[in-house]
Design a protein around this motif. Structure first.
Motif, mmCIF file in Angstrom:
data_model
loop_
_atom_site.group_PDB
_atom_site.id
_atom_site.type_symbol
_atom_site.label_atom_id
_atom_site.label_comp_id
_atom_site.label_asym_id
_atom_site.label_seq_id
_atom_site.Cartn_x
_atom_site.Cartn_y
_atom_site.Cartn_z
ATOM 1 N N ILE A 149 -2.235 31.159 -18.518
ATOM 2 C CA ILE A 149 -2.616 29.782 -18.838
ATOM 3 C C ILE A 149 -3.181 29.810 -20.259
ATOM 4 C CG2 ILE A 149 -4.068 27.818 -18.209
ATOM 5 C CD1 ILE A 149 -4.063 28.893 -15.341
ATOM 6 N N PRO A 150 -2.413 29.383 -21.247
ATOM 7 C CA PRO A 150 -2.838 29.535 -22.646
ATOM 8 C C PRO A 150 -3.995 28.622 -23.012
ATOM 9 C CG PRO A 150 -0.823 28.268 -22.516
ATOM 10 C CD PRO A 150 -1.101 28.746 -21.120
ATOM 11 N N TYR A 151 -4.682 28.970 -24.067
ATOM 12 C CA TYR A 151 -5.712 28.115 -24.660
ATOM 13 C C TYR A 151 -5.695 28.328 -26.163
ATOM 14 C CZ TYR A 151 -8.284 32.504 -23.867
ATOM 15 O OH TYR A 151 -8.677 33.829 -23.817
ATOM 16 N N ALA A 152 -6.363 27.452 -26.888
ATOM 17 C CA ALA A 152 -6.157 27.298 -28.330
ATOM 18 C C ALA A 152 -6.254 28.598 -29.121
ATOM 19 C CB ALA A 152 -7.139 26.263 -28.880
ATOM 20 N N TYR A 153 -7.382 29.312 -29.044
ATOM 21 C CA TYR A 153 -7.516 30.462 -29.940
ATOM 22 C C TYR A 153 -6.799 31.707 -29.428
ATOM 23 C CZ TYR A 153 -11.645 31.770 -27.070
ATOM 24 O OH TYR A 153 -12.505 32.105 -26.052
ATOM 25 N N GLY A 154 -6.095 31.573 -28.296
ATOM 26 C CA GLY A 154 -5.227 32.652 -27.845
ATOM 27 C C GLY A 154 -3.828 32.559 -28.430
ATOM 28 N N ALA A 155 -3.594 31.623 -29.332
ATOM 29 C CA ALA A 155 -2.253 31.393 -29.876
ATOM 30 C C ALA A 155 -1.676 32.646 -30.520
ATOM 31 C CB ALA A 155 -2.296 30.252 -30.892
ATOM 32 N N LEU A 156 -2.485 33.393 -31.253
ATOM 33 C CA LEU A 156 -2.004 34.591 -31.938
ATOM 34 C C LEU A 156 -2.498 35.864 -31.255
ATOM 35 C CD1 LEU A 156 -2.269 33.647 -35.724
ATOM 36 C CD2 LEU A 156 -0.269 33.579 -34.223
ATOM 37 N N TYR A 157 -2.781 35.777 -29.963
ATOM 38 C CA TYR A 157 -3.143 36.981 -29.221
ATOM 39 C C TYR A 157 -1.854 37.731 -28.874
ATOM 40 C CZ TYR A 157 -4.815 40.080 -25.567
ATOM 41 O OH TYR A 157 -5.093 41.197 -24.819
ATOM 42 N N ASN A 158 -1.573 38.786 -29.635
ATOM 43 C CA ASN A 158 -0.359 39.567 -29.469
ATOM 44 C C ASN A 158 -0.689 41.051 -29.592
ATOM 45 O OD1 ASN A 158 1.337 37.182 -29.580
ATOM 46 N ND2 ASN A 158 1.038 37.190 -31.794
ATOM 47 N N SER A 159 0.279 41.878 -29.265
ATOM 48 C CA SER A 159 0.146 43.289 -29.619
ATOM 49 C C SER A 159 0.230 43.388 -31.141
ATOM 50 C CB SER A 159 1.263 44.121 -28.980
ATOM 51 O OG SER A 159 2.502 43.826 -29.591
ATOM 52 N N ILE A 160 -0.330 44.441 -31.705
ATOM 53 C CA ILE A 160 -0.323 44.600 -33.161
ATOM 54 C C ILE A 160 1.102 44.648 -33.699
ATOM 55 C CG2 ILE A 160 -1.016 46.092 -35.075
ATOM 56 C CD1 ILE A 160 -3.309 44.622 -33.651
ATOM 57 N N LEU A 161 1.988 45.371 -33.009
ATOM 58 C CA LEU A 161 3.375 45.478 -33.471
ATOM 59 C C LEU A 161 4.088 44.133 -33.423
ATOM 60 C CD1 LEU A 161 4.519 48.878 -31.915
ATOM 61 C CD2 LEU A 161 4.085 48.361 -34.324
#
Length: 278
Positions: A149-161
């Motif tokens: 369930i996404p939320y705003a500041y998780g938009a760029l939560y990714n693995s580093i690669l």
């Protein structure tokens, strides 16, 4: 000019506030956190007016498996790495921000729109590849999908690669393929950061002002985070033409409550609460 002299000039002259290089480094993360914090505040306040425009699934599905602290730290790390790589690009390509000279507003506007389409194309194909390749999904993209369930500041939560491949390399490709001058690049990338946050904030218009302007909005992308839609709606962050053309489009409407249904729920819930004793 030798490399050492040029590097020194980048750090002493080109990164001062007011320069376009400074804008390219600073505006994107600042815009990201300002917009993300605004929607995070709305999430905490839960105002009746704003809650009415939340994107809510009929079946919420699984909950998130990562803490908000982990999300914040990972996003900050990625933004730090991206800033370092941008610095490296300033040094390696000395003419990066002077190659095109002065352009007319119309020329910049055309390049701006072209940049949006190039960014969309890069992100669609890389995003789709990471979902269809088991190795890439397991070791890279699954990190982002721990936010069921996404939320705003998780938009760029990714693995580093993934951050390097999808976002950083996507920015480099967009810059050179679209032939952007640096002021236009600042607009494209800052707007892209803001739009990505809006796509993960889980609010419709008018609380999310771009939701009804671009076909790729919060409701559209929310379905992709739902386990039922992980093989659909790969387009991001602006348009949906690739999904339509390649039959990966999934209509979000049947899986979400409408604004009117949410309003009715709130009224029924309020009517069912016991009155306070005077």
């Amino acid at each position: 000019m030798d490399m050492w002299t040029h590097t020194k000039q980048v750090f002493t002259e080109r990164l001062r506030p007011g320069t376009v290089e400074f804008s390219m480094l600073v505006y994107q993360p600042v815009a990201y956190w300002l917009v993300a914090c605004f929607y995070d505040l709305l999430d905490h306040l839960k105002l009746p007016l704003t809650e009415r425009y939340k994107v809510v699934r009929r079946d919420p599905g699984r909950s998130n498996t990562v803490t908000r602290r982990q999300v914040i730290l990972r996003v900050l790390l990625q933004q730090l790495i991206q800033a370092a790589l941008n610095l490296g690009l300033f040094i390696l390509d000395a003419d990066m921000c002077s190659r095109y000279g002065s352009r007319t507003f119309m020329h910049q506007a055309v390049r701006f729109v072209l940049g949006l389409y190039v960014m969309d194309t890069w992100q669609y194909w890389i995003h789709r590849l990471m979902h269809n390749n088991t190795f890439l999904y397991k070791h890279m993209h699954s990190v982002h999908h721990t936010l069921m369930i996404p939320y705003a500041y998780g938009a760029l939560y990714n693995s580093i690669l993934e951050g390097l491949l999808l976002d950083t390399m996507g920015g480099v490709v967009t810059h050179y393929v679209a032939g952007l001058d640096c002021p236009t690049a600042v607009c494209v990338f800052t707007f892209g950061n803001i739009k990505t946050v809006l796509d993960h904030c889980n609010y419709r218009g008018p609380i999310n002002p771009l939701h009804n302007i671009f076909p790729n909005g919060a409701a559209y992308h929310d379905i992709h985070h739902d386990i039922r839609g992980t093989k659909a709606n790969f387009s991001q962050p602006f348009f949906t033409h690739w999904d339509w053309l390649l039959n990966t489009f999934m209509d979000p409407a049947p899986l979400h409550f409408t604004v009117e249904e949410l309003r009715q729920q709130q009224e029924e819930k309020k009517a069912g609460e016991p009155k306070k004793q005077r």
